[in-house]
Enzyme design. Sequence first.
Site, PDB file in Angstrom:
ATOM      1  N   SER A   9       0.852  -1.193   0.000  1.00 52.54           N
ATOM      2  CA  SER A   9       0.000   0.000   0.000  1.00 52.54           C
ATOM      3  C   SER A   9       0.890   1.246   0.000  1.00 52.54           C
ATOM      4  O   SER A   9       1.656   1.472   0.947  1.00 52.54           O
ATOM      5  CB  SER A   9      -0.884   0.013   1.248  1.00 52.54           C
ATOM      6  OG  SER A   9      -1.304   1.334   1.498  1.00 52.54           O
ATOM      7  N   MET A 138     -11.221  -5.663   5.767  1.00 54.52           N
ATOM      8  CA  MET A 138     -10.415  -4.683   6.502  1.00 54.52           C
ATOM      9  C   MET A 138     -10.100  -5.245   7.882  1.00 54.52           C
ATOM     10  O   MET A 138     -11.004  -5.661   8.615  1.00 54.52           O
ATOM     11  CB  MET A 138     -11.173  -3.359   6.663  1.00 54.52           C
ATOM     12  CG  MET A 138     -11.319  -2.537   5.404  1.00 54.52           C
ATOM     13  SD  MET A 138      -9.761  -2.143   4.571  1.00 54.52           S
ATOM     14  CE  MET A 138      -8.858  -1.246   5.841  1.00 54.52           C
TER      15      MET A 138
HETATM   16  C1  DX5 Z   1      -6.101   1.797   5.587  1.00 54.90           C
HETATM   17  C2  DX5 Z   1      -5.662   1.402   4.197  1.00 54.90           C
HETATM   18  C3  DX5 Z   1      -4.567   0.401   4.171  1.00 54.90           C
HETATM   19  C4  DX5 Z   1      -3.312   0.853   4.850  1.00 54.90           C
HETATM   20  C5  DX5 Z   1      -2.559  -0.331   5.318  1.00 54.90           C
HETATM   21  O1  DX5 Z   1      -7.262   2.519   5.526  1.00 54.90           O
HETATM   22  O2  DX5 Z   1      -6.733   0.866   3.461  1.00 54.90           O
HETATM   23  O3  DX5 Z   1      -4.301  -0.033   2.848  1.00 54.90           O
HETATM   24  O4  DX5 Z   1      -2.479   1.618   4.018  1.00 54.90           O
HETATM   25  O5  DX5 Z   1      -1.464   0.116   6.027  1.00 54.90           O
HETATM   26  P1  DX5 Z   1      -0.774  -0.769   7.168  1.00 54.90           P
HETATM   27  O6  DX5 Z   1      -0.254  -2.001   6.468  1.00 54.90           O
HETATM   28  O7  DX5 Z   1       0.276   0.114   7.676  1.00 54.90           O
HETATM   29  O8  DX5 Z   1      -1.833  -1.097   8.169  1.00 54.90           O
END
Ligand code: DX5
Length: 215
Positions: A9, A138
Amino acid sequence: MDKIIIAPSILSADFANLGKEIEKIDQAGADWIHIDVMDGKFVPNLTIGPSVVKSLRRYTDKPFDVHLMIEDPLQYIEEFVAAGANILTVHIESSKHIDRVINAIKDFKVLAGIAINPATPVCLIKDIVDIVDLVLIMAVNPGFGGQKFINYSLNKIQEVRDSIGGKKIFIEVDGGINANNVEHVVSCGCNVVVAGSFIFSSNEYKKQIEKLRVR
Ligand code: DX5
Ligand code: ZN
């Protein structure tokens, strides 16, 4: 077992050098590039829109996995497809008529994904799962990188896996994934791993990606 897809991401990348970051993460072995789009309404944060996605397109041939954390995504589908999105994922919580949104995405011949927040039960996507290419679970409340993995998400991965039977579908998990929990996430049935801070907080993207490749 099918290959596990690693989708870094770019939310945790250096926003002042996004083109370079995309090139680096491509060379480090990313399978997909996960792009988080936030509107300040659906989630309490603002990120990027279609024009940025479009200008990033020339830095890689890897699929752009665009995660729309926006209200009423229908009006932006065409723009994101034109910008170069290959996968467009919308939240079940974002629209009154999510079937219409998913079909609009499919009409553009890109992959359509449905995302669910941590507190949304899997039963709410029971029917729409039949027409999507991807389910995004999520594991944090959307809006920010670097949050802690919510453990009850593991049951939801399993539930989605059980509910689709033999159907070939991507089961993507997003939020709080690192080298310590990735094995558990994959063993529950996830086949697309999103990771932001775990990869981008290091200078060695390739090493970090390798640590996420569960054998
Ligand atoms: C959060 C995003 C994720 C985030 C993940 O709302 O959808 O894609 O960037 O980041 P990490 O891996 O740091 O939790
Ligand atoms: Zn995301």
